[in-house]
Design a protein around this motif. Structure first.
Motif, PDB file in Angstrom:
ATOM      1  N   ALA A 170       0.833  -1.209   0.000  1.00 58.53           N
ATOM      2  CA  ALA A 170       0.000   0.000   0.000  1.00 58.53           C
ATOM      3  C   ALA A 170       0.866   1.255   0.000  1.00 58.53           C
ATOM      4  CB  ALA A 170      -0.929  -0.007   1.212  1.00 58.53           C
ATOM      5  N   ALA A 171       1.950   1.235   0.749  1.00 56.65           N
ATOM      6  CA  ALA A 171       2.820   2.418   0.841  1.00 56.65           C
ATOM      7  C   ALA A 171       3.486   2.732  -0.495  1.00 56.65           C
ATOM      8  CB  ALA A 171       3.880   2.194   1.920  1.00 56.65           C
ATOM      9  N   CYS A 172       3.947   1.707  -1.203  1.00 57.76           N
ATOM     10  CA  CYS A 172       4.654   1.980  -2.465  1.00 57.76           C
ATOM     11  C   CYS A 172       3.687   2.480  -3.537  1.00 57.76           C
ATOM     12  CB  CYS A 172       5.446   0.757  -2.927  1.00 57.76           C
ATOM     13  SG  CYS A 172       4.502  -0.572  -3.715  1.00 57.76           S
ATOM     14  N   TYR A 173       2.467   1.980  -3.555  1.00 57.76           N
ATOM     15  CA  TYR A 173       1.492   2.482  -4.519  1.00 57.76           C
ATOM     16  C   TYR A 173       1.100   3.923  -4.188  1.00 57.76           C
ATOM     17  CZ  TYR A 173       0.594  -1.724  -7.281  1.00 57.76           C
ATOM     18  OH  TYR A 173       0.705  -2.774  -8.159  1.00 57.76           O
ATOM     19  N   ALA A 174       1.022   4.254  -2.908  1.00 62.43           N
ATOM     20  CA  ALA A 174       0.694   5.626  -2.518  1.00 62.43           C
ATOM     21  C   ALA A 174       1.797   6.586  -2.951  1.00 62.43           C
ATOM     22  CB  ALA A 174       0.479   5.704  -1.014  1.00 62.43           C
ATOM     23  N   ARG A 175       3.054   6.173  -2.787  1.00 61.10           N
ATOM     24  CA  ARG A 175       4.172   7.018  -3.222  1.00 61.10           C
ATOM     25  C   ARG A 175       4.162   7.192  -4.737  1.00 61.10           C
ATOM     26  NH1 ARG A 175       7.007   3.666   0.398  1.00 61.10           N
ATOM     27  NH2 ARG A 175       7.951   2.555  -1.369  1.00 61.10           N
ATOM     28  N   GLU A 176       3.865   6.116  -5.463  1.00 59.25           N
ATOM     29  CA  GLU A 176       3.846   6.201  -6.919  1.00 59.25           C
ATOM     30  C   GLU A 176       2.737   7.126  -7.402  1.00 59.25           C
ATOM     31  OE1 GLU A 176       4.832   5.920 -10.768  1.00 59.25           O
ATOM     32  OE2 GLU A 176       6.003   5.187  -9.069  1.00 59.25           O
ATOM     33  N   LEU A 177       1.598   7.102  -6.732  1.00 58.73           N
ATOM     34  CA  LEU A 177       0.509   7.990  -7.140  1.00 58.73           C
ATOM     35  C   LEU A 177       0.926   9.450  -6.970  1.00 58.73           C
ATOM     36  CD1 LEU A 177      -2.447   7.919  -8.184  1.00 58.73           C
ATOM     37  CD2 LEU A 177      -3.147   8.342  -5.821  1.00 58.73           C
ATOM     38  N   GLU A 178       1.672   9.757  -5.896  1.00 61.81           N
ATOM     39  CA  GLU A 178       2.142  11.124  -5.689  1.00 61.81           C
ATOM     40  C   GLU A 178       3.132  11.538  -6.776  1.00 61.81           C
ATOM     41  OE1 GLU A 178       0.949  13.451  -3.571  1.00 61.81           O
ATOM     42  OE2 GLU A 178      -0.541  11.857  -3.379  1.00 61.81           O
ATOM     43  N   ALA A 179       3.983  10.599  -7.214  1.00 62.61           N
ATOM     44  CA  ALA A 179       4.918  10.900  -8.301  1.00 62.61           C
ATOM     45  C   ALA A 179       4.145  11.211  -9.588  1.00 62.61           C
ATOM     46  CB  ALA A 179       5.863   9.711  -8.518  1.00 62.61           C
ATOM     47  N   LYS A 180       3.114  10.425  -9.860  1.00 64.20           N
ATOM     48  CA  LYS A 180       2.306  10.662 -11.052  1.00 64.20           C
ATOM     49  C   LYS A 180       1.517  11.963 -10.938  1.00 64.20           C
ATOM     50  CE  LYS A 180       1.708   6.105 -13.112  1.00 64.20           C
ATOM     51  NZ  LYS A 180       3.050   5.624 -12.776  1.00 64.20           N
ATOM     52  N   ARG A 181       1.160  12.340  -9.729  1.00 59.84           N
ATOM     53  CA  ARG A 181       0.454  13.616  -9.537  1.00 59.84           C
ATOM     54  C   ARG A 181       1.345  14.778  -9.995  1.00 59.84           C
ATOM     55  NH1 ARG A 181      -3.722  14.277  -6.153  1.00 59.84           N
ATOM     56  NH2 ARG A 181      -3.067  12.514  -4.842  1.00 59.84           N
ATOM     57  N   GLU A 182       2.645  14.668  -9.689  1.00 58.73           N
ATOM     58  CA  GLU A 182       3.580  15.710 -10.110  1.00 58.73           C
ATOM     59  C   GLU A 182       3.731  15.738 -11.624  1.00 58.73           C
ATOM     60  OE1 GLU A 182       4.969  18.121  -8.273  1.00 58.73           O
ATOM     61  OE2 GLU A 182       3.636  17.332  -6.718  1.00 58.73           O
ATOM     62  N   VAL A 183       3.763  14.565 -12.251  1.00 59.98           N
ATOM     63  CA  VAL A 183       3.828  14.496 -13.715  1.00 59.98           C
ATOM     64  C   VAL A 183       2.593  15.146 -14.323  1.00 59.98           C
ATOM     65  CG1 VAL A 183       3.888  12.970 -15.722  1.00 59.98           C
ATOM     66  CG2 VAL A 183       5.262  12.415 -13.703  1.00 59.98           C
ATOM     67  N   TRP A 216       6.767   8.625 -15.464  1.00 57.52           N
ATOM     68  CA  TRP A 216       5.461   7.941 -15.516  1.00 57.52           C
ATOM     69  C   TRP A 216       5.638   6.496 -15.974  1.00 57.52           C
ATOM     70  CZ3 TRP A 216       0.360  10.257 -14.991  1.00 57.52           C
ATOM     71  CH2 TRP A 216      -0.678   9.354 -15.236  1.00 57.52           C
ATOM     72  N   MET A 217       6.452   6.285 -16.992  1.00 51.51           N
ATOM     73  CA  MET A 217       6.617   4.958 -17.579  1.00 51.51           C
ATOM     74  C   MET A 217       7.307   3.984 -16.622  1.00 51.51           C
ATOM     75  SD  MET A 217       8.822   3.914 -20.980  1.00 51.51           S
ATOM     76  CE  MET A 217      10.341   4.474 -20.198  1.00 51.51           C
ATOM     77  N   LEU A 218       8.362   4.427 -15.942  1.00 45.07           N
ATOM     78  CA  LEU A 218       9.170   3.533 -15.113  1.00 45.07           C
ATOM     79  C   LEU A 218       8.497   3.140 -13.805  1.00 45.07           C
ATOM     80  CD1 LEU A 218      12.782   4.995 -15.507  1.00 45.07           C
ATOM     81  CD2 LEU A 218      11.788   2.989 -16.621  1.00 45.07           C
ATOM     82  N   GLU A 219       7.596   3.980 -13.303  1.00 43.55           N
ATOM     83  CA  GLU A 219       6.962   3.737 -11.995  1.00 43.55           C
ATOM     84  C   GLU A 219       8.019   3.393 -10.944  1.00 43.55           C
ATOM     85  OE1 GLU A 219       2.548   2.402 -12.465  1.00 43.55           O
ATOM     86  OE2 GLU A 219       3.799   0.756 -13.136  1.00 43.55           O
ATOM     87  N   PRO A 220       8.950   4.313 -10.708  1.00 43.78           N
ATOM     88  CA  PRO A 220      10.084   4.019  -9.815  1.00 43.78           C
ATOM     89  C   PRO A 220       9.714   3.718  -8.365  1.00 43.78           C
ATOM     90  CG  PRO A 220       9.970   6.368 -10.311  1.00 43.78           C
ATOM     91  CD  PRO A 220       8.993   5.692 -11.218  1.00 43.78           C
ATOM     92  N   GLU A 221       8.546   4.184  -7.917  1.00 45.06           N
ATOM     93  CA  GLU A 221       8.167   3.971  -6.515  1.00 45.06           C
ATOM     94  C   GLU A 221       7.505   2.619  -6.271  1.00 45.06           C
ATOM     95  OE1 GLU A 221       9.048   5.648  -4.065  1.00 45.06           O
ATOM     96  OE2 GLU A 221       9.680   7.571  -4.896  1.00 45.06           O
ATOM     97  N   ILE A 222       7.088   1.936  -7.344  1.00 47.03           N
ATOM     98  CA  ILE A 222       6.444   0.643  -7.155  1.00 47.03           C
ATOM     99  C   ILE A 222       7.489  -0.402  -6.774  1.00 47.03           C
ATOM    100  CG2 ILE A 222       5.156  -1.236  -8.263  1.00 47.03           C
ATOM    101  CD1 ILE A 222       3.447   1.158  -7.792  1.00 47.03           C
ATOM    102  N   ASP A 223       7.301  -1.004  -5.614  1.00 43.11           N
ATOM    103  CA  ASP A 223       8.208  -2.049  -5.133  1.00 43.11           C
ATOM    104  C   ASP A 223       7.659  -3.398  -5.606  1.00 43.11           C
ATOM    105  OD1 ASP A 223       9.869  -3.767  -3.816  1.00 43.11           O
ATOM    106  OD2 ASP A 223       9.421  -3.052  -1.791  1.00 43.11           O
ATOM    107  N   LEU A 224       8.069  -3.792  -6.797  1.00 44.10           N
ATOM    108  CA  LEU A 224       7.541  -5.025  -7.381  1.00 44.10           C
ATOM    109  C   LEU A 224       7.857  -6.245  -6.520  1.00 44.10           C
ATOM    110  CD1 LEU A 224       8.286  -4.526 -11.186  1.00 44.10           C
ATOM    111  CD2 LEU A 224       6.079  -4.404 -10.018  1.00 44.10           C
ATOM    112  N   LYS A 225       8.989  -6.213  -5.830  1.00 47.66           N
ATOM    113  CA  LYS A 225       9.358  -7.341  -4.989  1.00 47.66           C
ATOM    114  C   LYS A 225       8.332  -7.546  -3.877  1.00 47.66           C
ATOM    115  CE  LYS A 225      13.057  -9.186  -2.053  1.00 47.66           C
ATOM    116  NZ  LYS A 225      14.400  -8.937  -1.475  1.00 47.66           N
ATOM    117  N   SER A 226       7.925  -6.464  -3.225  1.00 49.82           N
ATOM    118  CA  SER A 226       6.933  -6.567  -2.150  1.00 49.82           C
ATOM    119  C   SER A 226       5.580  -7.021  -2.689  1.00 49.82           C
ATOM    120  CB  SER A 226       6.780  -5.215  -1.437  1.00 49.82           C
ATOM    121  OG  SER A 226       7.946  -4.896  -0.715  1.00 49.82           O
TER     122      SER A 226
END
Length: 244
Positions: A170-183, A216-226
C-alpha cells in the motif's frame, strides 16, 4: 504437544498478569477462519487493483506521450519555412490551433487515467483495512496479538506476515501515485500555456517532457518485490492449505 495444544497454551498464558481469553480449539479454529476470510478479501482487492492500475498506467502513458508529441509538432510547425504555408492562407494558424485543442484533450485523458489510478489505490487501501479491522470474536487484545504473531492463517505464515507485506504494498502504490500527480501537474501546466498566444516551446521544454514521461513509464516507486511477495505468500500458502 500438537500445534493446536501449543497455541492454546501460548495464547492463554498472559505473561503480564492480565485477563486473557480462554483459547479453546474451537475458538482457535474460528480465529483462523476469520483471518482466512480477511486475507482472501485483501488478496482479491489487490488483484483487482493491480489489473486496473496497469490499464490506467498504460492509457495515461499513451495520452501523456501524445501531448508531448504535439508540443514537438507545435514547435516544428511554428518554425517551419515550408512552402505549403505560403500557398495556403491561414493553414499554419489552423494547424497550430488544432494542436492546441488536441493538447487539451490529451491532458484531460491523462487526468482521467490518473483518477483511475487513484481509484486503484483506494482498492489497495481497502484491502489493507480489511486486514486491520477489529475482530468480533471477543478475544482480549493481548491474546489476539499473540495469535496474530503465531497462528498460521493457511499453512505457516501468521497474520502479522500478511499485515507487514500489505503495508509495504500500500505504501509503495501511494508514493507512486504522488509521483504521477507531479507528472500530471506539469503536463497540465504545459497544456495550459499552450493555449496562449505567446507559447514558444523550446528544446529545454522537450527535455523536461521526456523526463516526466520516463518517470510515468518507469513507476520508480512501485516495489515489485513486495507486491510479488504478497501475491506469492497468499497463493502458495492457500494452495498448501487446500492440498494438505
Amino acid at each position: 504437544l500438537t500445534l493446536s495444544q501449543a497455541l492454546v497454551a501460548s495464547a492463554t498464558d498472559g505473561g503480564d498478569g492480565g485477563m486473557t481469553t480462554e483459547c479453546t480449539p474451537s475458538l482457535l479454529a474460528r480465529h483462523q477462519q476469520h483471518w482466512q476470510r480477511k486475507v482472501r478479501r485483501c488478496a482479491g482487492k489487490v488483484k483487482e487493483a493491480a489489473r486496473a492500475w496497469q490499464e490506467a498506467q498504460s492509457s495515461g502513458l499513451q495520452s501523456a506521450n501524445a501531448l508531448a508529441n504535439d508540443v514537438v509538432l507545435f514547435r516544428a510547425l511554428a518554425e517551419s519555412k515550408g512552402e505549403i504555408f505560403e500557398r495556403v492562407d491561414g493553414l499554419r494558424s489552423a494547424s497550430l490551433a488544432k494542436l492546441k485543442r488536441r493538447a487539451q484533450d490529451h491532458e484531460a485523458m491523462t487526468q482521467a487515467s490518473f483518477d483511475a489510478l487513484a481509484q486503484s489505490l483506494d482498492l489497495i487501501q481497502e484491502g489493507e483495512r480489511a486486514l486491520l479491522e477489529a475482530s468480533s470474536l471477543g478475544i482480549d487484545p493481548g491474546t489476539s496479538r499473540r495469535l496474530e504473531a503465531s497462528q498460521p492463517v493457511f499453512w505457516t505464515a501468521a497474520p502479522s506476515a500478511y499485515v507487514k507485506k500489505m503495508a509495504q504494498v500500500a505504501a509503495c502504490y501511494a508514493r507512486e501515485l504522488e509521483a504521477k500527480r507531479e507528472v500530471l501537474r506539469f503536463l497540465a501546466q504545459v497544456a495550459g500555456e499552450m493555449q496562449g498566444h505567446g507559447f514558444n516551446p523550446t528544446e529545454a521544454l522537450d527535455d523536461k517532457l521526456k523526463v516526466h514521461l520516463v518517470v510515468w513509464m518507469l513507476e520508480p516507486e512501485i516495489d515489485l518485490k513486495s507486491v510479488q511477495e504478497f501475491e506469492e505468500l497468499y497463493s502458495v500458502e492457500n494452495k498448501l492449505c487446500k492440498r494438505y
